[in-house]
Design an enzyme around this catalytic site. Structure first.
Site, short mmCIF file in Angstrom:
data_model
loop_
_atom_site.label_atom_id
_atom_site.label_comp_id
_atom_site.label_asym_id
_atom_site.label_seq_id
_atom_site.Cartn_x
_atom_site.Cartn_y
_atom_site.Cartn_z
N HIS A 219 0.85 -1.19 0.00
CA HIS A 219 0.00 0.00 0.00
C HIS A 219 0.89 1.24 0.00
O HIS A 219 1.80 1.36 0.82
CB HIS A 219 -0.90 -0.03 1.24
CG HIS A 219 -1.52 1.28 1.59
ND1 HIS A 219 -2.36 1.95 0.74
CD2 HIS A 219 -1.44 2.04 2.71
CE1 HIS A 219 -2.76 3.08 1.33
NE2 HIS A 219 -2.21 3.15 2.52
N TYR A 247 -6.19 9.21 1.45
CA TYR A 247 -6.35 9.76 2.80
C TYR A 247 -5.11 10.59 3.14
O TYR A 247 -4.04 10.44 2.52
CB TYR A 247 -6.58 8.66 3.84
CG TYR A 247 -5.44 7.68 4.03
CD1 TYR A 247 -4.35 7.99 4.84
CD2 TYR A 247 -5.47 6.43 3.42
CE1 TYR A 247 -3.31 7.08 5.03
CE2 TYR A 247 -4.44 5.52 3.60
CZ TYR A 247 -3.36 5.86 4.40
OH TYR A 247 -2.33 4.96 4.58
N ASP A 537 -29.69 -19.88 15.91
CA ASP A 537 -30.99 -20.53 16.05
C ASP A 537 -31.03 -21.73 15.12
O ASP A 537 -30.44 -21.72 14.03
CB ASP A 537 -32.14 -19.56 15.81
CG ASP A 537 -32.16 -18.98 14.41
OD1 ASP A 537 -31.11 -18.98 13.73
OD2 ASP A 537 -33.23 -18.52 13.98
#
Length: 806
Positions: A219, A247, A537
């Site tokens: 990166h 960013y 469940d």
């Protein structure tokens, strides 16, 4: 005597684990790292430290919130705030959705206009942006400092930290870890070994026969030279320009820039030493300058002041990516005492450390971790090809706008039911889940739209966002199921065979309801953890004295069952999903379709609700369960995969005179919401008790014992409840995870949602304070709109079960 713990890796996760484990009272902790302490050379050492807490996952947001709180206490966090800006209309709308997540998860955030964005971050060009999302409590984690501080605290309690000590072997005996061997031949005994080795974690996992599905990826990160307009102001918020995969953060007079827009580059770990030669640490690859050119061009447009500087230093840093973007946490099933805490970014590191420490020491966690569980993946998802392809895609999609109903584009057709060819002929639109191809709706049913509309069913026009991965055909399919008959492909429902002389006792001990009934019975029941939280469940059908079929939710249930199997061999557990298939035949005319094919009496008197029989339909041997998750007469009809195509064709031909249709998952979802049926993992998790989730009827407290019973006996009344809400406007649509307000204050959030053809309104489940009662009005924030709704009693359709018990 205290258990001896060895943690492999002294980065942000390993040091956090040492601090959290010693905080819980286990102080015999040794942390080893192949590099120096505490700038070890892993991802922690070069991490830019941006902490944006908002996440579509409540779990990940909670982990990040704890990280912010803890690092703040350690003086290792600067709450400079976070700012995400939109340069497109689509992103501007998505920031409103992110604002909804923040409010739903209890994170302070606000949507701000372009002028306010510039006030917060003066370098922004206001003409480039529509506005932004500002989160004041986001900020910068000082990763190495946080590691050092946590290590210091742990050391004061007795933990020791050893650098330049590479673990080359995990020692074991009789299926349990006994220690580790280091590169210098030293053996360190241990009862618990935790791999917090970062991007080395997959290689370490292979040493103990464990697949850790992560891919190290390169990166890009660069730092500018001095930016005169910045003036050394380190209090500017961290900044995201997600439309361009960028960013930013400040370093005094400089700006750091991270970029995800370059081509994904999985790291060859066998060549890592060669590829990082000459770099400051083994997690830093040489900078790929040419690929950064688009990032610099876009950055200069967003932040024009960058024209006065240039990139002064840069590298390609290595981080771990996973197929679904979540961490990899849990204990090795075949090697007791070996744990992993991998693919954890700084943002979530302290939260993960706390949760895993609780899991190891106390046997359970306060926060639900099913999204990050080591054993959440299907078998095919553990193939090297799948792991790499999907992890690469996760890198590409880091800053993409992902629709909640969007499914991976590749690989596809990994798991298909025997009905797949017929479904394609009918124009099925396929979703993907658990690697199964699942029909969402069928284009062949478009011809029903006018006919269903003539009966008064409405087909409201949706906004562009909610209209994605949706068709009004699904409304027609749901309405048709209520009035005629439909076939649903239930093959992807996970199925286990539990057999043997100890099968009944085994299931009784693990589940909440009484499953020790006579053969031919079907029971809806729950799995709980030790804290009384709902793990899953189940639908348990007793097909013989020693033979049960269990309808479950996925690989985590198999893991749970496996870990609790008695050691005497009295219970045999098999996953039979792939070798079997299932059609849900439901609707008021279902009996007219099935009875002529069956030698057994299918009347309600002879074959009642929640019963099971083994019989034949034509020449096809089937197991029929009288259950209905769409709330209509009918059965789940199971057979082996070899008979699947024949079963489909048989029912299709028999139903022609009754105008049978094939119906998809969207219709199924809306019908189960009408009936008040919950979906585990979406509507309830281990953070919820059965009573809170509206599932108290599935708990038989008169049983002598079951896992979680003690916790339920001492549990106070729930302060939040899962409620059904009905939106007021026919055109109002929500998709789930929206914040819910009462009297202007956010008090909860939605989970599942779907349009009810019966009511002509969207239904949703929502976690709300127990004080909010049926009839009360609530507000839901959906993107840029606000909808009103009312709490309704469960179920909203056929509360007397008359339609099912015909």
């Amino acid at each position: 005597m205290q258990p001896r713990v060895v943690i492999i890796g002294a980065g942000i996760v390993g040091t956090g684990l040492a601090e959290e484990i010693t905080r819980l009272g286990w102080t015999d902790v040794t942390v080893l790292d192949r590099g120096p302490l505490f700038r070890t050379g892993g991802s922690t050492s070069h991490a830019p430290g941006l902490v944006f807490q908002t996440n579509p996952s409540k779990t990940m947001a909670d982990l990040a919130r704890y990280t912010v709180r803890k690092f703040g206490e350690l003086d290792a966090f600067d709450a400079v705030g976070g700012l995400e800006v939109a340069t497109t209309v689509e992103r501007w709308t998505d920031l409103h959705r992110r604002h909804g997540w923040a409010r739903a998860w209890g994170i302070d955030a606000r949507v701000v206009d372009a002028e306010e964005c510039v006030r917060l971050f003066p370098l922004l060009d206001p003409d480039r942006i529509f506005g932004g999302l500002h989160t004041p409590t986001d900020g910068l984690a000082h990763a190495v400092r946080a590691a050092e501080r946590q290590a210091e605290i742990a050391a004061e309690r007795g933990a020791r930290f050893i650098g330049y000590c590479e673990v080359v072997e995990v020692l074991s005996k009789d299926g349990r870890v006994t220690g580790v061997r280091t590169a210098d031949g030293q053996e360190i005994p241990a009862d618990v070994v935790v791999s917090a080795a970062g991007f080395w974690g997959a290689r370490l996992g292979r040493k103990v026969g464990l697949t850790v599905p992560l891919v190290p990826m390169a990166h890009q990160f660069a730092k500018t030279g001095a930016v005169p307009a910045l003036g050394g102001d380190e209090r500017l918020p961290i900044l995201r320009h997600q439309d361009a995969d960028l960013y930013y953060r400040t370093y005094g007079e400089r700006i750091g820039i991270g970029y995800y827009g370059h081509a994904p580059r999985p790291v060859d770990m066998d060549a890592l030493t060669r590829d990082t030669a000459g770099q400051p640490m083994p997690s830093m690859l040489p900078f790929t300058t040419a690929e950064f050119a688009p990032a610099w061009a876009e950055s200069s447009k967003l932040l024009p002041a960058l024209s006065d500087t240039e990139v002064s230093e840069a590298f390609d840093g290595i981080f771990s990516f996973t197929p679904d973007g979540f961490p990899i946490l849990g204990e090795h099933r075949e090697l007791a005492g070996f744990w992993v805490a991998e693919a954890v970014w700084v943002t979530h590191s302290a939260g993960v450390a706390r949760a895993v420490a609780q899991w190891i020491v106390q046997g359970g966690t306060e926060i639900d971790l099913h999204e990050a569980d080591l054993y959440r993946f299907e078998e095919a998802a553990l193939s090297p090809e799948f792991i790499e392809r999907t992890s690469v895609q996760a890198f590409v999609e880091v800053y993409d706008i992902i629709h909640p109903h969007q499914y991976r584009a590749a690989p596809r057709n990994v798991r298909t039911s025997p009905f797949h060819a017929r479904q394609r002929e009918l124009g099925a639109f396929f979703f993907e889940g658990g690697l199964w191809e699942r029909p969402g709706w069928y284009e062949a049913n478009a011809e029903l739209l006018d006919e269903v509309a003539a009966t008064g069913v409405e087909f409201p026009v949706r906004d562009d966002w909610s209209a994605r991965f949706y068709s009004p055909i699904s409304i027609a399919e749901a309405a048709w199921t209520r009035t005629h008959v439909a076939m649903y492909d239930m093959t992807p429902l996970t199925r286990y065979e539990v057999s043997g002389p100890g099968a009944a006792a085994f299931l009784q001990e693990l589940t909440t309801n009484d499953v020790d009934k006579k053969p031919g019975s079907v029971t809806y029941t729950l799995l709980l953890d030790a804290n009384g939280g709902v793990r899953s469940d189940l639908t348990v059908a007793r097909l013989g004295e020693r033979h049960f079929q269990v309808g479950a939710n996925g690989p985590l249930d198999f893991d749970w069952f496996t870990r609790h199997l008695p050691g005497d061999g009295s219970v045999v557990l098999r996953d039979i999903t792939g070798g079997t298939c299932c059609i849900g035949l439901w609707g008021p005319q279902a009996r007219e379709v099935a009875q002529p094919l069956c030698p057994d009496d299918l009347s309600h008197k002879a074959f009642g609700y929640f019963k099971a029989i083994r019989t034949y339909l034509g020449t096809v041997p089937v197991t029929m369960l009288r259950v209905s998750y769409v709330g209509e007469l009918g059965w789940e009809i199971y057979t082996s995969a070899e008979h699947g195509a024949a079963l489909w064709d048989l029912l299709w031909a028999a139903g022609r005179s009754r105008r049978v249709i094939a119906a998809g998952r969207l219709a199924f979802n809306s019908l189960r919401l009408e009936k008040g049926y919950r979906s585990w993992g979406t509507d309830m998790t281990t953070e919820h008790t059965p009573a809170a989730a509206g599932l108290g009827f599935a708990v038989r407290m008169s049983k002598p014992e079951f896992l979680g019973k003690k916790a339920l006996e001492s549990a106070p009344p729930p302060d939040t409840m899962l409620r059904t809400i009905v939106l007021d406007a026919a055109s109002a649509v929500v998709l789930g995870k929206e914040p819910v307000r009462v009297d202007g204050t956010v008090v909860g959030y939605t989970t599942s949602a779907g349009y009810s053809a019966t009511l002509g309104r969207t239904l949703a489940y929502a976690w709300l304070p127990a004080t909010v009662q049926p009839g009360d009005e609530v507000e839901i924030a959906y993107l840029t709109q606000t909808f009103t709704a009312r709490v309704h009693t469960d179920p909203v359709v056929d509360p007397d079960m008359a339609r099912i018990k015909r």
